[in-house]
Motif scaffolding. Sequence first.
Motif, PDB file in Angstrom:
ATOM      1  N   THR A  85      -4.329  11.042  -3.560  1.00  0.00           N
ATOM      2  CA  THR A  85      -3.374   9.988  -3.194  1.00  0.00           C
ATOM      3  C   THR A  85      -2.486   9.618  -4.368  1.00  0.00           C
ATOM      4  O   THR A  85      -1.281   9.406  -4.212  1.00  0.00           O
ATOM      5  CB  THR A  85      -4.124   8.744  -2.690  1.00  0.00           C
ATOM      6  N   ILE A 115       1.602   9.789  -4.229  1.00  0.00           N
ATOM      7  CA  ILE A 115       2.571   8.701  -4.421  1.00  0.00           C
ATOM      8  C   ILE A 115       3.435   8.931  -5.656  1.00  0.00           C
ATOM      9  O   ILE A 115       4.569   8.474  -5.717  1.00  0.00           O
ATOM     10  CB  ILE A 115       1.866   7.323  -4.503  1.00  0.00           C
ATOM     11  N   SER A 155      -4.159   0.583   4.807  1.00  0.00           N
ATOM     12  CA  SER A 155      -4.462   1.118   3.473  1.00  0.00           C
ATOM     13  C   SER A 155      -3.575   0.469   2.427  1.00  0.00           C
ATOM     14  O   SER A 155      -4.023   0.125   1.323  1.00  0.00           O
ATOM     15  CB  SER A 155      -4.272   2.633   3.449  1.00  0.00           C
ATOM     16  N   GLU A 156      -2.308   0.290   2.750  1.00  0.00           N
ATOM     17  CA  GLU A 156      -1.369  -0.320   1.825  1.00  0.00           C
ATOM     18  C   GLU A 156      -1.808  -1.747   1.479  1.00  0.00           C
ATOM     19  O   GLU A 156      -1.786  -2.158   0.306  1.00  0.00           O
ATOM     20  CB  GLU A 156       0.022  -0.342   2.458  1.00  0.00           C
ATOM     21  N   ILE A 160       4.636  -1.076  -2.858  1.00  0.00           N
ATOM     22  CA  ILE A 160       3.905  -1.875  -1.868  1.00  0.00           C
ATOM     23  C   ILE A 160       4.824  -2.956  -1.301  1.00  0.00           C
ATOM     24  O   ILE A 160       4.849  -3.208  -0.090  1.00  0.00           O
ATOM     25  CB  ILE A 160       2.647  -2.504  -2.506  1.00  0.00           C
ATOM     26  N   MET A 209      -1.859   7.429   4.986  1.00  0.00           N
ATOM     27  CA  MET A 209      -1.907   6.065   4.486  1.00  0.00           C
ATOM     28  C   MET A 209      -1.890   5.067   5.648  1.00  0.00           C
ATOM     29  O   MET A 209      -2.855   4.964   6.389  1.00  0.00           O
ATOM     30  CB  MET A 209      -0.751   5.812   3.510  1.00  0.00           C
ATOM     31  N   GLU A 239       6.990  -1.649   1.204  1.00  0.00           N
ATOM     32  CA  GLU A 239       6.228  -1.050   2.317  1.00  0.00           C
ATOM     33  C   GLU A 239       6.441   0.459   2.408  1.00  0.00           C
ATOM     34  O   GLU A 239       6.564   1.033   3.497  1.00  0.00           O
ATOM     35  CB  GLU A 239       6.596  -1.729   3.639  1.00  0.00           C
ATOM     36  N   GLN A 240       6.448   1.106   1.235  1.00  0.00           N
ATOM     37  CA  GLN A 240       6.676   2.558   1.206  1.00  0.00           C
ATOM     38  C   GLN A 240       5.398   3.359   1.333  1.00  0.00           C
ATOM     39  O   GLN A 240       5.424   4.496   1.814  1.00  0.00           O
ATOM     40  CB  GLN A 240       7.393   2.933  -0.105  1.00  0.00           C
ATOM     41  N   LEU A 241       4.257   2.780   0.891  1.00  0.00           N
ATOM     42  CA  LEU A 241       3.003   3.528   0.942  1.00  0.00           C
ATOM     43  C   LEU A 241       2.605   3.856   2.370  1.00  0.00           C
ATOM     44  O   LEU A 241       2.070   4.942   2.651  1.00  0.00           O
ATOM     45  CB  LEU A 241       1.874   2.737   0.254  1.00  0.00           C
ATOM     46  N   ARG A 242       2.855   2.940   3.277  1.00  0.00           N
ATOM     47  CA  ARG A 242       2.425   3.135   4.669  1.00  0.00           C
ATOM     48  C   ARG A 242       3.124   4.301   5.354  1.00  0.00           C
ATOM     49  O   ARG A 242       2.664   4.791   6.393  1.00  0.00           O
ATOM     50  CB  ARG A 242       2.653   1.851   5.463  1.00  0.00           C
TER      51      ARG A 242
END
Length: 319
Positions: free
Chosen positions: A105, A109, A140-141, A125, A136, A128-131
């Motif tokens: 992970t 990223i 998870s974010e 975060i 993911m 809201e890019q991790l989702r």
Amino acid sequence: MLSNRDVVEFLRELAKLTTLDEESPQSFKVRAYENAALGVESCPDPVEAMTVSQLTAIKGVGRSIAEKIREILDTGTSPRLDELRARFPRPFVELARIPGLGPKTLNLIRRELGVENLDDLNRAIALEQLRELPGMGATSEAKIGRAIERLGLGGKDRRTPIGEVLPLARKLTSQLAALPGVVAVQYCGSLRRFSETIGDLDVTVASDDPSPVMDFVAGYEGALEVVGSGGTKTSIITASGLQVDVRAVAPSQFGAAILYFTGSKSHNVALRHRAISRGQLLNEYGLFEGDEVVAAATEADVYEALGLEFIPPPLRENT
């Protein structure tokens, strides 16, 4: 001269960086470094004087790792370690402490979002890019965001388990005690109070000549970066990201200094209020009544002068 503990730390750093490189904590190379670290840690003889052949007799140490150990002993590092450090800088490696961010992970990223450090991760975060990344999602974010807050990884709030800090503290204080002109050495802060996690490692040295102490710390073999260096205080960052602050004080002030720098803050406040109620002033230089020094050389002297029995460091939480 590097000790067995130094070699163990190098091997564990190789294991940590190789985990990121191979994206698996169970890869053959990672486990080989970890097994070699365990072997060197339990070896009763100093490895510094061993040949490559002798090193291979240590449980868990094969020929390839023995050669790397010899490189580390001879040069203070190894080409492979230098290569991995360049590819995975400390701010990025720090992110591996966060639950939910395994090596795959982390590399994902980094590759997709350009995350290189905690600020980059917090920004991703917030946006809201991790989702949006494979595997993911919003849950998870959110968990990663909460983990960052819980661990306090940013700045002075960063905490390190005591089991990682104590061996370094013991080694450093032993080395400092051997320097010319050093009368006494004591690690202080939350480590001396035996807290489960440690912010910075604080070390206080009693010496009338602080120059050799400051020079030694500024050139410390385990330092990745010198944050600041002055006449009586030098701060460094180790390869693991721990900040180490070393202060030198006059031997006559040593007790008051280690009392102050051991803390806790609330305990120090309580002692200062007690001193004020008795018409005295307490600080890191001593207990004063007007211009007269009442007590300073030892902690026991200060407690006695305040009408208190000696309070062991683990109990200095003012609870």
